[in-house]
Design a protein around this motif. Sequence first.
Motif, short mmCIF file in Angstrom:
data_model
loop_
_atom_site.label_atom_id
_atom_site.label_comp_id
_atom_site.label_asym_id
_atom_site.label_seq_id
_atom_site.Cartn_x
_atom_site.Cartn_y
_atom_site.Cartn_z
N PRO A 83 -19.47 20.94 2.70
CA PRO A 83 -18.24 21.74 2.79
C PRO A 83 -17.04 21.04 2.17
CG PRO A 83 -19.43 21.80 4.87
CD PRO A 83 -20.13 20.78 4.01
N SER A 122 -19.69 27.49 7.70
CA SER A 122 -19.99 26.16 7.19
C SER A 122 -19.04 25.11 7.76
CB SER A 122 -19.90 26.14 5.66
OG SER A 122 -20.85 27.01 5.10
N LEU A 139 -18.22 30.38 4.17
CA LEU A 139 -17.34 29.21 4.31
C LEU A 139 -16.92 29.01 5.76
CD1 LEU A 139 -15.07 29.58 1.16
CD2 LEU A 139 -17.12 28.18 1.43
#
Length: 320
Positions: free
Chosen positions: A173, A273, A270
Amino acid sequence: MTPETPQLTAAGIDPFDESVYRAVLTRRTAAPAELTADLDCSAERVARALDRLRDHGLVGQLAGSRRRYAAIEPGAAVEALVRARSNELERVRSAADELSRLFAAARTGATYEDEVEITTGSEALGRWFVRLQQEAHEDVMTLDRPPYALTTSNPVEATALGRGVRYRAVYAPEALEWPGVLDDIRELVRHGEQARVLPGLGIKLAIADRKLALMPLSLDLNDVRAAVIRPSTLLDALTGYWEMCWQQALPLNAPAEDPLGEEDRLVLTLLVSGLKDEAIARQLGWSVRTMRRRISRLHDLLGAANRFQAGVIAARRGWL
């Protein structure tokens, strides 16, 4: 709070982090500042511990402007933690033969250049990365995370994709927060790269055709050294580790039947994550307010109360 004997140390959990986890369990949800009195320490130290617990899958960060965490059900969370540590130990065991050969070579004065070569300096690392891709005939598999010794872009990949080389990349990430990297990834995905993201990724690695690997030995840009690894049990172990990371990672490229739009699906990926709201908004060029409005719509679409529920529901529907 009465101190408890640490029980998760063998699974890689720091004793202080375990005490934070126990404190969250008694409350179910908590903000760092709410735990300072129980633990007799600063909110900053508690926040760092909560972030580490999140990376281990023991707590989840709730959506919203306030930094707040919820405990993950211990039975499933600890079992996953033990399973991950068992996998790590198995990889160590699989490399034992290779380490024994290194030891034997050192005692006898034999060279080991046929299997492992050490290269130093950013330019040498860059040249090897280009060579590895240029010599690949079938596939290139990578683990990618900051920092970057050279440019973050990889023009060689687009050329290799054009001649039929399959690229599969697992990103940390933190890489998606690096300026320009997310746009580069999205462009490569359009050219055919298969991209996934995995929290907690600790190393960088590139493997070509399962016959040649390049692995930086340090993430310190003041000490750039890398191992060039040719066919050996060490290369087999690294390939196995890459496969495990690939299986655990979340796809960044949507399946054809995905009912979500590209941007919505990217936001959802995202979020689960582990990226913070501000980092996601910055990468997509949105205001935080706009991004949270999009998140709220995704929650409504999925029937989810928070980002973790959204991730589970989306995965079950095949959207992740």
